[in-house]
Design a protein around this motif. Structure first.
Motif, PDB file in Angstrom:
ATOM      1  N   ASP A  29       0.709   1.455  -1.435  1.00 46.51           N
ATOM      2  CA  ASP A  29      -0.077   2.666  -1.701  1.00 46.51           C
ATOM      3  C   ASP A  29       0.473   3.847  -0.908  1.00 46.51           C
ATOM      4  N   TRP A  43      -5.015   1.153   1.124  1.00 46.00           N
ATOM      5  CA  TRP A  43      -5.385  -0.255   0.994  1.00 46.00           C
ATOM      6  C   TRP A  43      -4.194  -1.183   1.206  1.00 46.00           C
ATOM      7  N   CYS A  44      -2.980  -0.723   0.883  1.00 40.12           N
ATOM      8  CA  CYS A  44      -1.790  -1.555   1.101  1.00 40.12           C
ATOM      9  C   CYS A  44      -0.622  -0.635   1.438  1.00 40.12           C
ATOM     10  N   PHE A  96      -3.509  -8.799  -3.952  1.00 44.43           N
ATOM     11  CA  PHE A  96      -2.423  -7.803  -4.010  1.00 44.43           C
ATOM     12  C   PHE A  96      -2.338  -6.987  -2.731  1.00 44.43           C
ATOM     13  N   CYS A  97      -3.415  -6.292  -2.391  1.00 47.97           N
ATOM     14  CA  CYS A  97      -3.318  -5.332  -1.288  1.00 47.97           C
ATOM     15  C   CYS A  97      -3.082  -6.019   0.066  1.00 47.97           C
ATOM     16  N   MET A 132      -3.740  -0.578  -4.278  1.00 47.70           N
ATOM     17  CA  MET A 132      -4.070  -0.783  -5.677  1.00 47.70           C
ATOM     18  C   MET A 132      -2.916  -1.437  -6.379  1.00 47.70           C
TER      19      MET A 132
END
Ligand SMILES: [Zn+2]
Ligand SMILES: [Zn+2]
Length: 201
Positions: A95, A91-92, A150-151, A1
């Motif tokens: 995170d 998600w990344c 982003f992710c 996020m």
């Protein structure tokens, strides 16, 4: 996020409540429970959830229940995050680091270098990485598309050399942080989510 300020809007309230209920109950969240936790009526929550899911800000399962929020997912995502002895996906890479840091958790992050694919296991104790390198975190600037801009590019790199190579591949649209910097920034960015968990536990 992508980090946001503490929620004062429906989207933020739903994101934080979704995160808290996923962590608390460790199962998909019914929309009625989510609405109640967020302090919204079910109809307003349902339509907001649909647009948030479409934009990649929430994951829904096949029954329309929330299965991922604020980067934390029960089942989907390229990075592993074990909190205590409960396994989640994220998600990344940011995170994983930020969530563990904000919760002050003992955690294990399992991911791979974005540049060369070498597996990376990183343990955290009380929310702080047990070592500060050689890995680096690439924090993408992001754009309109949360997951894609982003992710997806926000990864760990196995060391300075691959950090620099990754930054070049991203045309410099982001920042390289060391692990402790990433954890500190993440603790701030997920503080509202961690507050929601305390409030709802
Ligand atoms: Zn993310
Ligand atoms: Zn590498």
């Amino acid at each position: 996020m992508k980090p946001l300020l503490p929620a004062v809007d429906a989207a933020g309230l739903l994101r934080e409540a979704g995160f808290a209920l996923l962590l608390r109950d460790r199962r998909p969240v019914e929309l009625a429970d989510l609405a109640e936790a967020a302090g919204l009526d079910v109809q307003a929550a349902t339509s907001a959830v649909a647009s948030l899911a479409q934009a990649g800000w929430l994951d829904l399962d096949e029954s329309g229940r929330v299965a991922g929020a604020a980067g934390l997912s029960l089942a989907t995502g390229p990075h592993g995050l074990t909190l205590g002895d409960e396994a989640f996906r994220t998600w990344c890479a940011y995170d994983s680091l930020g969530i563990a840091a904000a919760l002050g958790a003992d955690a294990l992050i399992e991911t791979a270098c974005g540049q060369c694919g070498t597996p990376i296991d990183l343990a955290l104790r009380g929310g702080m990485p047990e070592r500060n390198g050689p890995e680096r975190l690439w924090l993408a600037d992001g754009g309109a598309d949360l997951r894609g801009s982003f992710c997806t590019p926000t990864v760990l790199l196995c060391g300075e050399e691959h950090g620099i190579a990754w930054a070049e591949g991203q045309d410099g649209r982001g920042r390289l942080l060391d692990l402790v910097e990433g954890a500190r920034q993440g603790a701030a960015d997920w503080a509202a989510c961690a507050d929601a968990l305390r409030r709802l536990s």
